[in-house]
Enzyme design. Sequence first.
Site: not given
Ligand code: UT7
Length: 323
Positions: A114, A250, A280
């Site tokens: 990125c 980004h 992204n």
């Molecule tokens: O260019 C750089 C590329 N990388 C990025 O931009 C990633 C940066 N990170 C992020 O943007 C965030 O960490 C995410 C958006 C990827 C995830 O957000 P989060 O607030 O860190 O969520 P999490 O991973 O802690 O997941 C929370 C919950 C989980 O469920 P449980 O374990 O709490 O029951 C996940 O399984 O959300 C669940 N989850 C979803 N639910 C609905 C994960 N993805 C999804 C989804 N839809 N797409």
Amino acid sequence: MMRAKIIGTGSCLPEKCVTNKDLSTFVDTSDAWIQSRTGIRERHLVSSEAETTLTLAVHAAEKAMADAGICSKDLDLILVATVSSDFITPSTACMVQKELGAYHAAAFDLNAACSGFLFAFHTVDAYFQAGICQTALVIGVETLSKIIDWSDRSTCVLFGDGAGAVVAKASSRGMIASLQGSDGSRGEILLCKNRTNNNPFVSTGKEPDYLTMDGQEVFKFAVKKVPECIENLLGQADLDLSQITYFLLHQANHRMIASIARKLNLPMEKFPSNVDRCGNTSAASIPILLDEMHRTGKLSSGDILLLSGFGGGLTWAASLLEW
Ligand code: UT7
């Protein structure tokens, strides 16, 4: 000393626009979750074999050259930043050179995920400073949709396809300062393995070949590293935050951009964003945003822009330039 001055921009998004609701028909997700965690509403994805990394790159390049008022034979360097080229060889840059008929240009690809567009732009700036060439095309392009696991809701909702390009010319104005860095020791938090070695001497089982990510670690890395990077760059140039017209970061996640703005104690108006419409797009995100800003008349001559990218590698980069 000659530095890189952007004299034209262009971008290209695939025709098909896919909403969060569309995604929720095949993975367990919802518009509400995606919007609240990322700010993304929709993204463009390639939807036929006719749309490739190459075609997106060429369309963006043609627009940037038309905007700059140059023709392909004026180019002496073409750099393409991508992690999703169509071929291992030839490089996307060489294929773009062929399509444009830019026969005087040296061409190569660069992978800094990125941060790739800024690493490429800084390379062009260094070539200009060394007097190696005068007119360059820099493209950030991705068809990430081919390296995404479409059954993994934690990644597939985040990314989009697209291309952005700039034409840069050696000039006494333009780039003011730049910096970049890498931390390979943390590379495992954003991974995508290349094809498995299947030579007769290696016995491997099936390995995952799609992108995997520790989202929270990437998030933490970015919101710590980007403000540091911005402060260092401003210190290097002896400028302060109030002198920057816009910060073009980004476009990974709206919450991430908001958290960086908060850390710098700056209003969100200083951080234009299109992540809601594009998702992204990795190496393409900064030049796509720059092109949108330019075409909608948001940039004026003399504006000071701070561009910053971060991502896989890990890598980070920032450029300070006069528009
Ligand atoms: O260019 C750089 C590329 N990388 C990025 O931009 C990633 C940066 N990170 C992020 O943007 C965030 O960490 C995410 C958006 C990827 C995830 O957000 P989060 O607030 O860190 O969520 P999490 O991973 O802690 O997941 C929370 C919950 C989980 O469920 P449980 O374990 O709490 O029951 C996940 O399984 O959300 C669940 N989850 C979803 N639910 C609905 C994960 N993805 C999804 C989804 N839809 N797409």
